[in-house]
Write a protein that holds these residues in place. Sequence first.
Motif, PDB file in Angstrom:
ATOM      1  N   ALA A  75      19.612 129.889  71.307  1.00 37.41           N
ATOM      2  CA  ALA A  75      20.821 130.394  71.784  1.00 37.41           C
ATOM      3  C   ALA A  75      21.094 130.371  72.986  1.00 37.41           C
ATOM      4  N   ARG A  76      20.070 130.854  74.105  1.00 38.13           N
ATOM      5  CA  ARG A  76      20.179 130.974  75.331  1.00 38.13           C
ATOM      6  C   ARG A  76      20.265 129.426  75.973  1.00 38.13           C
TER       7      ARG A  76
ATOM      8  N   ILE B  48      20.628 132.809  82.246  1.00 39.32           N
ATOM      9  CA  ILE B  48      21.336 133.545  81.378  1.00 39.32           C
ATOM     10  C   ILE B  48      20.437 134.806  80.805  1.00 39.32           C
ATOM     11  N   TYR B  49      21.272 135.775  80.797  1.00 41.34           N
ATOM     12  CA  TYR B  49      20.664 137.116  80.301  1.00 41.34           C
ATOM     13  C   TYR B  49      21.774 137.888  79.284  1.00 41.34           C
TER      14      TYR B  49
ATOM     15  N   ILE C 288      28.564 130.278  92.699  1.00 38.69           N
ATOM     16  CA  ILE C 288      29.003 131.369  92.295  1.00 38.69           C
ATOM     17  C   ILE C 288      27.642 132.156  92.059  1.00 38.69           C
ATOM     18  N   HIS C 289      27.624 133.375  92.075  1.00 42.19           N
ATOM     19  CA  HIS C 289      26.311 133.914  91.869  1.00 42.19           C
ATOM     20  C   HIS C 289      26.132 134.954  90.718  1.00 42.19           C
ATOM     21  N   PHE C 290      27.375 135.390  90.138  1.00 47.69           N
ATOM     22  CA  PHE C 290      27.224 136.254  88.750  1.00 47.69           C
ATOM     23  C   PHE C 290      28.766 135.727  88.360  1.00 47.69           C
TER      24      PHE C 290
ATOM     25  N   TYR D 177      25.533 135.815  83.916  1.00 53.71           N
ATOM     26  CA  TYR D 177      24.668 134.636  84.377  1.00 53.71           C
ATOM     27  C   TYR D 177      24.291 134.840  85.808  1.00 53.71           C
ATOM     28  N   ILE D 178      23.285 134.734  86.238  1.00 51.70           N
ATOM     29  CA  ILE D 178      22.602 135.148  87.536  1.00 51.70           C
ATOM     30  C   ILE D 178      22.178 133.915  88.048  1.00 51.70           C
TER      31      ILE D 178
END
Length: 389
Positions: free
Chosen positions: A49-50, A64-65, A192-194, A212-213
Motif C-alpha cells: 500500500a505504501r 510516506i507515513y 514541498i516538504h510536508f 508525506y515528509i
Amino acid sequence: MKIYCDNAATTALDPEVIDAIIPYFSENFGNPSSSHWAGRQAREDVENARRAVAGLLGATPGEIYFTSGATEANNLALTGAIKAYGISHVITSRIEHKAVLQTLLAHEKEGDIEVSYVRLDERGNVDTYHLENLLRANPRSLISLMHANNEIGNLTDIRAISKLAERYDAIFHSDTTQTIGKIAFDLSGLEIHFIVGSAHKFHGPKGVGFLYIDKKHRIAPQIHGGGQERGQRGGTENVIGIVGLAKALEVACRNLEENQLKIWKLKEYLVSKLAISRIGDICYNGDSKSEENSIPNVVNVSFPCLPAGNIVALLDQAGIAVSGGSACSGLGTSHVIAALPCQREKENVRFSFSKFNTFEEVDQVVATITEIYKSVRAPRGRELELAII
C-alpha cells in the motif's frame, strides 16, 4: 429521496474499496509487527500500500507515513518541523483548517513561535507579494498554506509558493486534504516538504490518512511505542484502513480526468440552475464558482436570509445533506467566511459533489430551495399549502 451533497466533509466508500478490505475483517487479520505467517502477510500488504500511494503521488515509499487521518498528520508535520528545525516564525492564513490554526495557536501560546497571517484578496486568495515580504523579513520560516480550501474551494498555487520557500530557505507544509485524489500530483518535481491526505475524502475508509515528509527532512516521533512507521509513529498499523486508502487513491487516480469533468459539470449546472431560480440576491463566496481557481467539487453560495430558520436545516428536513453557517439569525458563520475581506449578512451554504452525484439530484436541490423561498414570500394560506407540498 435522500441526497448527499456534503462530500467535502466525507465521501461514500467506493465499491472497489469495499471489495478490497473485506478479507481483512476475517482472513488477513495479522499484526504487521508479528514475525509469523499472518504478521508477514499483513506487513507485506502495508508495504504494498505504501508503494502504491508513493507511486501515485510521485514520491518514494520512504517518504510516506500512515496516520489516523489528516488532522493527526497536520499536527505531526507542524509540531515536528517546529521542534526539529528550531522554527520561531510561522506564516499561515486565517482560512486554514482548524487542525492547522489550533496547532499553531497552541505553540504560540507556549511561546514557541510567532505567527504571521498572509493577506488575502477579496475572494480569499493568498497575496503572494505580501507572502514574499513576510519571508524576506523572516527567512527560515515555516509556511503552512492549504492547497484547496475546504469551505470555499479556492486553489492555492503551491508551485509558486514552493519556489518562494526555496528562495528564502523556508519549510513548506500544505494541507492537501481536499485535493488528494481529485488533482494530479507529482511530488518529484515540487519543492514541498510536508503534505497530508485523508482516505475518507476520496471514497476510502475513515480513520486513516498519511503524511508525506520530503526525504531531505526528518522530524522526531511524537507518538512513541513499538517503533512502527519506521519509528516515526508508534502503534499497531490500521491494516484495513491502509489497504482501503491505497485502493481508494488508485481508483481515484485511475479515473481522475473523467471524474473532474463530471463533477465540474455538476457544479456548473448548479450555478446555472440557481441563476434562473428567482430565489433572489445570490452570490458566491471566494473563487468557488471559478473553473481555474477552485476545486471542481466545492461551491459556496450566499443566500438571502430567511425570516426564520435556516436553509441548511430546512434542506436536511427534506433529506438533502449540505453544510454551512448563517450570520442571519445569530447562528454565526465559519471562521473561513468571517476572514474574507468582503462579507455579507447572508446564509452561506457549501455544496460539495462527488462522482456519485447526478444532475437529477441538482434539479431536486434547486427545486427544494426555490420552494423554501416561495413559502416565506407567499401569503399565510399559500405558505401552508407550499409547506404541505
